[in-house]
Scaffold this motif. Sequence first.
Motif, short mmCIF file in Angstrom:
data_model
loop_
_atom_site.label_atom_id
_atom_site.label_comp_id
_atom_site.label_asym_id
_atom_site.label_seq_id
_atom_site.Cartn_x
_atom_site.Cartn_y
_atom_site.Cartn_z
N VAL A 275 0.84 -1.23 0.03
CA VAL A 275 0.02 0.16 0.03
C VAL A 275 0.87 1.39 0.03
N ILE A 276 0.73 1.96 -1.08
CA ILE A 276 1.72 3.27 -1.31
C ILE A 276 0.79 4.34 -1.97
N GLN A 277 0.37 5.36 -1.25
CA GLN A 277 -0.43 6.31 -1.89
C GLN A 277 0.31 7.92 -1.66
N GLU A 278 -0.19 8.81 -2.34
CA GLU A 278 0.28 9.93 -2.20
C GLU A 278 -0.72 10.55 -1.16
N ARG A 279 -0.21 11.08 -0.11
CA ARG A 279 -0.96 11.70 0.76
C ARG A 279 -0.91 13.30 0.74
N THR A 280 -1.79 14.02 0.75
CA THR A 280 -1.86 15.68 0.78
C THR A 280 -2.30 16.03 1.96
N LEU A 281 -1.47 16.83 2.64
CA LEU A 281 -1.92 17.39 3.96
C LEU A 281 -2.16 18.74 3.86
N GLU A 282 -3.13 19.27 4.51
CA GLU A 282 -3.44 20.81 4.63
C GLU A 282 -3.05 21.20 5.96
N PHE A 283 -2.57 22.55 6.04
CA PHE A 283 -2.64 23.08 7.17
C PHE A 283 -2.86 24.50 7.32
N GLU A 284 -3.46 25.10 8.08
CA GLU A 284 -3.95 26.30 7.91
C GLU A 284 -3.34 27.30 9.04
N VAL A 285 -3.19 28.48 8.35
CA VAL A 285 -2.26 29.43 9.31
C VAL A 285 -3.41 30.67 9.63
N ALA A 286 -3.92 30.76 10.90
CA ALA A 286 -4.93 31.74 11.29
C ALA A 286 -4.33 33.00 11.70
N LEU A 287 -4.54 34.02 10.99
CA LEU A 287 -3.93 35.32 11.18
C LEU A 287 -4.74 36.30 12.09
N MET A 288 -4.27 36.68 13.21
CA MET A 288 -5.05 37.44 14.13
C MET A 288 -4.37 38.78 14.06
#
Length: 273
Positions: free
Chosen positions: A79-92
């Motif tokens: 099992v080999i898959q591409e994994r696309t992770l999302e990160f959010e930068v919250a600006l205050m």
Amino acid sequence: MGAMIDGPWAGEAFAPPTPTDVGTIEAAIVARLRSQIQSIEVVHYPDRPETWRMTHRVGSALVIYRGATYGKQLDTAAVIQERTLEFEVALMMRDLGWSVGSEASGPSPGAYAIIEAVRGALTGYAIAGCRKMHPIREKFVEREKQGGVWIYALTFAVATLALERSEAEEFPAFIRGIALEKGGITAIEVAAAPYTFDGEGKIHLPHQNVLDLRISDETNAQLIEGTDYESDRADGIVTVIAGGAAAAEDTVEIAYSYGERGIVESGDSQPIN
């Protein structure tokens, strides 16, 4: 203090031993932003956001993991898959960058300048084991009236591989191996000589890996393998067959050739002949 926009990174290369887990990637993003933007506070998203308060005079950037998507399997055996992770930068931010009625610049960097600084710091940033980061979206969230804070959210994606866990195979430990040459390239001839079957009807030849075997009785008649005797050529053993032309304790004449035999035992660096 002004914001650094699209400036060169003055920090160190980030190459941890396990670069593709969520915590390590998020820590790399926080470290990257801190090295590029010193005019605001950069932190991980708090475990208890309801008790967190922004105390920095200019603003804060909070980094959080938002999830991942997985591509098709790339292999049939594992099992080999591409994994696309999302990160959010919250600006205050305390302001947008200017006071009401003034020019679009002020005594401190505002939300617009920091948005561009974050985008420049993370776009194309490469974490070991991952593809370069790229932006997905940025949006205005709200202006918090009570605290007078402008809130924006910038989302970035980074792709890596997701692999199944490797399990150690429970194979038996290697102890001893024997390699026999079968092509006759190393054949060594042994002249005919008399040999006597023991009480069990066996003859143990001085050599193993027997390639060619010729046996005759006292009358010089050739014995037939499979009818008069059988042979274990790997170990060099000849055994009479009941009802054949030879019997236990008979003396016969044997001529043969043998090939090289290599023995390797656990811990050896080369074969033992």
